[in-house]
Design an enzyme around this catalytic site. Sequence first.
Site, PDB file in Angstrom:
ATOM      1  N   ASP A  53     -36.402 -11.113 -21.304  1.00  0.00           N
ATOM      2  CA  ASP A  53     -37.765 -11.318 -21.940  1.00  0.00           C
ATOM      3  C   ASP A  53     -38.625 -12.545 -22.012  1.00  0.00           C
ATOM      4  OD1 ASP A  53     -36.504  -8.618 -23.205  1.00  0.00           O
ATOM      5  OD2 ASP A  53     -36.692  -9.355 -25.193  1.00  0.00           O
TER       6      ASP A  53
ATOM      7  N   CYS B 182     -32.787 -11.672 -29.070  1.00  0.00           N
ATOM      8  CA  CYS B 182     -32.209 -10.859 -27.905  1.00  0.00           C
ATOM      9  C   CYS B 182     -31.300 -11.383 -26.980  1.00  0.00           C
ATOM     10  CB  CYS B 182     -33.788 -10.545 -27.094  1.00  0.00           C
ATOM     11  SG  CYS B 182     -34.588  -9.425 -28.250  1.00  0.00           S
TER      12      CYS B 182
ATOM     13  N   LYS C 215     -37.124  -2.275 -22.585  1.00  0.00           N
ATOM     14  CA  LYS C 215     -36.406  -2.187 -23.758  1.00  0.00           C
ATOM     15  C   LYS C 215     -37.110  -1.887 -24.916  1.00  0.00           C
ATOM     16  CE  LYS C 215     -34.891  -6.827 -24.713  1.00  0.00           C
ATOM     17  NZ  LYS C 215     -35.524  -6.867 -26.132  1.00  0.00           N
TER      18      LYS C 215
END
Length: 235
Positions: free
Chosen positions: A15, A173, A123
Amino acid sequence: MPPPEPFRPALLVIDVQEDFCPPDGALAVPGGRDILPVIDALLELPFVLKIATQDYHPPEHVSFASNHPGAAPFRSTCTIANPSNPAETYETRLWPAHCVAGTPGAALVPALATGRLDGVVRKGTDARVEMYSAFRPPLRAPPLAGADSGLAARLEAARVTDVFVVGLAGDYCVRCSALDARELGWRTYVVEEGVRSVGGEEAWKEVVKEFAEQGVKTVHVDGEEVGWVRALKEV
């Protein structure tokens, strides 16, 4: 110490997106851009697979405070139920709208060496569930098949044995992705210099303790484990 045998390492870059980076990200992680030189250097190493993940939410995503009347980002929470089993629930923090599909904030940052990646896995695409892990949402009874990212299948197809993790954010995450990688059977390492956390150093210290308890190793970019990857160039 030599590497474990067999040793087929993968790198997961979690991310590293505009909305997670200062100065203008909707959910900017302090120091988020500072990790880019470390990540780009790791991407030069001969990992057998290099995958970036991309949070990619629909506008109506359940984690956005703006989708819950009266809720405040960072302070409010909501309860999420398994669509296939309402008895299975979990609590999640609500955030500002971020990484909305197709928006500039969802883009990987330009300084990331994307040309060295083997692929990008999206995701958080299912509006009904929060999904910090790069692999799957935290639903097990039964798993929410439609929300699985397909990452585990890619690692298996490449015969990966070891997973190295970097990215944002360490206390969300990155944490969940590393714990899932270990639970799914891979030897798992998090490269500390390649991580920043929403909660800063204090939050990261707690995550490192949890990693140690769960069998995830916190390692360093100049340490032995990354050295094993470098040595693959010499084989």
